[in-house]
Structure formats: C-alpha cells, structure tokens
Enzyme design. Structure first.
Site, PDB file in Angstrom:
ATOM      1  N   ALA A  11       2.029   0.319 -12.408  1.00 32.28           N
ATOM      2  CA  ALA A  11       3.438   0.560 -12.747  1.00 32.28           C
ATOM      3  C   ALA A  11       4.214   1.084 -11.546  1.00 32.28           C
ATOM      4  O   ALA A  11       5.372   0.697 -11.328  1.00 32.28           O
ATOM      5  CB  ALA A  11       3.541   1.533 -13.912  1.00 32.28           C
ATOM      6  N   LYS A  12       3.589   1.950 -10.753  1.00 33.16           N
ATOM      7  CA  LYS A  12       4.284   2.506  -9.587  1.00 33.16           C
ATOM      8  C   LYS A  12       4.570   1.419  -8.552  1.00 33.16           C
ATOM      9  O   LYS A  12       5.616   1.409  -7.909  1.00 33.16           O
ATOM     10  CB  LYS A  12       3.462   3.636  -8.969  1.00 33.16           C
ATOM     11  CG  LYS A  12       3.409   4.892  -9.821  1.00 33.16           C
ATOM     12  CD  LYS A  12       2.672   6.016  -9.116  1.00 33.16           C
ATOM     13  CE  LYS A  12       2.670   7.286  -9.941  1.00 33.16           C
ATOM     14  NZ  LYS A  12       1.949   8.396  -9.266  1.00 33.16           N
ATOM     15  N   ASP A  72      -1.441  -7.597  -1.168  1.00 35.75           N
ATOM     16  CA  ASP A  72      -2.734  -6.970  -0.956  1.00 35.75           C
ATOM     17  C   ASP A  72      -2.540  -6.007   0.188  1.00 35.75           C
ATOM     18  O   ASP A  72      -1.980  -6.373   1.236  1.00 35.75           O
ATOM     19  CB  ASP A  72      -3.825  -7.993  -0.642  1.00 35.75           C
ATOM     20  CG  ASP A  72      -5.213  -7.364  -0.744  1.00 35.75           C
ATOM     21  OD1 ASP A  72      -5.458  -6.620  -1.710  1.00 35.75           O
ATOM     22  OD2 ASP A  72      -6.051  -7.606   0.144  1.00 35.75           O
ATOM     23  N   PHE A 154       0.524   6.732  -4.491  1.00 34.83           N
ATOM     24  CA  PHE A 154      -0.742   6.404  -5.133  1.00 34.83           C
ATOM     25  C   PHE A 154      -1.756   6.070  -4.053  1.00 34.83           C
ATOM     26  O   PHE A 154      -1.424   5.991  -2.869  1.00 34.83           O
ATOM     27  CB  PHE A 154      -0.580   5.242  -6.125  1.00 34.83           C
ATOM     28  CG  PHE A 154       0.120   4.033  -5.559  1.00 34.83           C
ATOM     29  CD1 PHE A 154      -0.586   3.022  -4.944  1.00 34.83           C
ATOM     30  CD2 PHE A 154       1.506   3.905  -5.658  1.00 34.83           C
ATOM     31  CE1 PHE A 154       0.064   1.900  -4.423  1.00 34.83           C
ATOM     32  CE2 PHE A 154       2.164   2.792  -5.149  1.00 34.83           C
ATOM     33  CZ  PHE A 154       1.437   1.793  -4.525  1.00 34.83           C
ATOM     34  N   TYR A 156      -4.233   6.206  -1.198  1.00 31.53           N
ATOM     35  CA  TYR A 156      -4.526   7.120  -0.088  1.00 31.53           C
ATOM     36  C   TYR A 156      -3.295   7.882   0.405  1.00 31.53           C
ATOM     37  O   TYR A 156      -3.375   8.586   1.416  1.00 31.53           O
ATOM     38  CB  TYR A 156      -5.136   6.335   1.081  1.00 31.53           C
ATOM     39  CG  TYR A 156      -6.451   5.664   0.754  1.00 31.53           C
ATOM     40  CD1 TYR A 156      -7.654   6.359   0.835  1.00 31.53           C
ATOM     41  CD2 TYR A 156      -6.488   4.325   0.366  1.00 31.53           C
ATOM     42  CE1 TYR A 156      -8.854   5.745   0.540  1.00 31.53           C
ATOM     43  CE2 TYR A 156      -7.690   3.699   0.065  1.00 31.53           C
ATOM     44  CZ  TYR A 156      -8.872   4.413   0.148  1.00 31.53           C
ATOM     45  OH  TYR A 156     -10.070   3.810  -0.145  1.00 31.53           O
ATOM     46  N   HIS A 183       4.563   0.238   4.698  1.00 31.27           N
ATOM     47  CA  HIS A 183       4.092  -1.116   4.974  1.00 31.27           C
ATOM     48  C   HIS A 183       4.614  -2.094   3.925  1.00 31.27           C
ATOM     49  O   HIS A 183       5.062  -3.187   4.258  1.00 31.27           O
ATOM     50  CB  HIS A 183       2.566  -1.134   5.013  1.00 31.27           C
ATOM     51  CG  HIS A 183       1.910  -0.445   3.842  1.00 31.27           C
ATOM     52  ND1 HIS A 183       2.195   0.853   3.474  1.00 31.27           N
ATOM     53  CD2 HIS A 183       0.984  -0.879   2.938  1.00 31.27           C
ATOM     54  CE1 HIS A 183       1.481   1.191   2.411  1.00 31.27           C
ATOM     55  NE2 HIS A 183       0.745   0.158   2.060  1.00 31.27           N
ATOM     56  N   ARG A 184       4.596  -1.679   2.660  1.00 32.06           N
ATOM     57  CA  ARG A 184       5.083  -2.564   1.587  1.00 32.06           C
ATOM     58  C   ARG A 184       6.590  -2.720   1.657  1.00 32.06           C
ATOM     59  O   ARG A 184       7.125  -3.815   1.458  1.00 32.06           O
ATOM     60  CB  ARG A 184       4.649  -2.014   0.223  1.00 32.06           C
ATOM     61  CG  ARG A 184       4.952  -2.966  -0.930  1.00 32.06           C
ATOM     62  CD  ARG A 184       4.372  -2.466  -2.245  1.00 32.06           C
ATOM     63  NE  ARG A 184       2.918  -2.455  -2.203  1.00 32.06           N
ATOM     64  CZ  ARG A 184       2.168  -1.358  -2.084  1.00 32.06           C
ATOM     65  NH1 ARG A 184       2.729  -0.177  -1.996  1.00 32.06           N
ATOM     66  NH2 ARG A 184       0.861  -1.450  -2.047  1.00 32.06           N
TER      67      ARG A 184
END
Length: 201
Positions: A11-12, A72, A154, A156, A183-184
């Site tokens: 969900a996050k 990923d 979430f 690490y 990064h995302r």
C-alpha cells in the site's frame, strides 16, 4: 479518471507512486493487485532489477488489460559486493520480513567501519501498454547506519542515510523529501511523461 495498474500489494508503494505520478498524469488512479481479479503472480527470477520489473509489468498487462507499471528495487551494499541487490526483499528468508532483513544486514556489517558502509538503492520501473514497453532506472546513494531509526517508509529505509540528506534515515524524512531524492521518485519522474503521453492518447 485514468487507471494505471501497479503490480504490487504494498500500500505504501502504491501511494508513493500515486503521489509522484499525480502531478504528471492529472486524474490518474493507481490500482494494485488487491483491486483487480486474482491472477497468478509470476516468479521474479531475472538477475537484474530491469528484468524483474518487466516480468511483473508484462504479467499485469496481460491479466488486466490496463497500462501496467511495475518496479523492482533493492539495496546494493558495497561491502557485500552489491548484495542484497535483487534479493533485497527476501534477504532474511521467507516469509518476507523487513525486520529480519534489517537484522541480518546489521549483523553482516557489524565489523565494517563507517567509511566502508556505503550503499545505494536502485529502482527499475517498467511500463507496459498495448503500444510497447519502456524501462528506466533511478538511484539514491548513501550509507547503512548501525541502528534502526525512523518510522516512515518501508524496507531498509530505517537503516539508510541518503547522501543528499545526511544525518537522517530515509525513514525519518517527510514523504515530500523522500520522494524528491529517492530512487523510485527519480525513476517515476523520468517515466511519468511517457505514461502521460500514452494515457493522453
């Protein structure tokens, strides 16, 4: 409202994608695996982030018929020769557990001095639609600290200090600050205009 399928139950992560894509794709509605009819999720057995993102996005598009996004991502630690890498989510074994993953990572780096604890997050985002597919990558450099800190994010995030925000883990950053450097976030901002172009047509 335009629907985009994200091959995830996190969900996050879905909320993060909607926050970042929202300004780029007005009216976008990001739906996840729990919002569509059940389908068999593919095995993520590619050796690269790009390969695994494509596996998930292709399966999502075939199952739902919706433009599909999948990512990923993982933590690559220099002292561990780039691991956990694509194994990040299941580094501590199955079933997946953030707490077990973090505990194992801390144990493996216990004797590594601060200067040698450099690492980076990598995220590959794949977008698959009826006209083709595209993959981009984003990266966030930093280091692994010695204790868990923070309650946001979430994975690490509780152990990672980004080079762009020293002194705070990415779990201690506001959502806006994290989105700006993650990064995302970087990968989604790069691929967002392409998604907007496809949805607009």
């Amino acid at each position: 409202m335009t629907r985009v399928f994200v091959a995830s139950r996190n969900a996050k992560k879905i909320q993060e994608m909607e926050r970042i894509l929202g300004p780029l794709v007005p009216g976008v509605s990001v739906i996840g695996l729990d919002d569509v009819a059940f389908f068999e999720e593919p095995v993520e057995d590619a050796p690269t982030f790009e390969g695994n993102a494509l596996i998930k996005a292709r399966a999502g598009f075939l199952a739902t018929g919706l433009p599909s996004v999948a990512d990923d991502s993982g933590l690559c630690v220099d002292a561990l020769n780039g691991m956990p890498g694509v194994l990040s989510a299941r580094w501590g074994g199955r079933p997946k557990s953030d707490e077990r993953n973090n505990a194992l990572l801390l144990d493996q780096l216990a004797d590594v001095p601060d200067a040698g604890r450099t690492a980076h997050f990598t995220c590959a985002v794949a977008f698959v639609h009826e006209g083709g597919e595209v993959v981009v990558e984003g990266r966030m450099d930093g280091r692994v600290i010695r204790e868990v800190r923070g309650s946001g994010g979430f994975g690490y995030d509780v152990l990672f200090e980004a080079s762009d925000r020293p002194g705070l883990t990415t779990a201690e950053l506001s959502r806006e600050d994290k989105d700006a450097i993650s990064h995302r976030g970087r990968a989604l901002r790069e691929i967002g205009p392409r998604i907007a172009e496809v949805l607009g047509s």
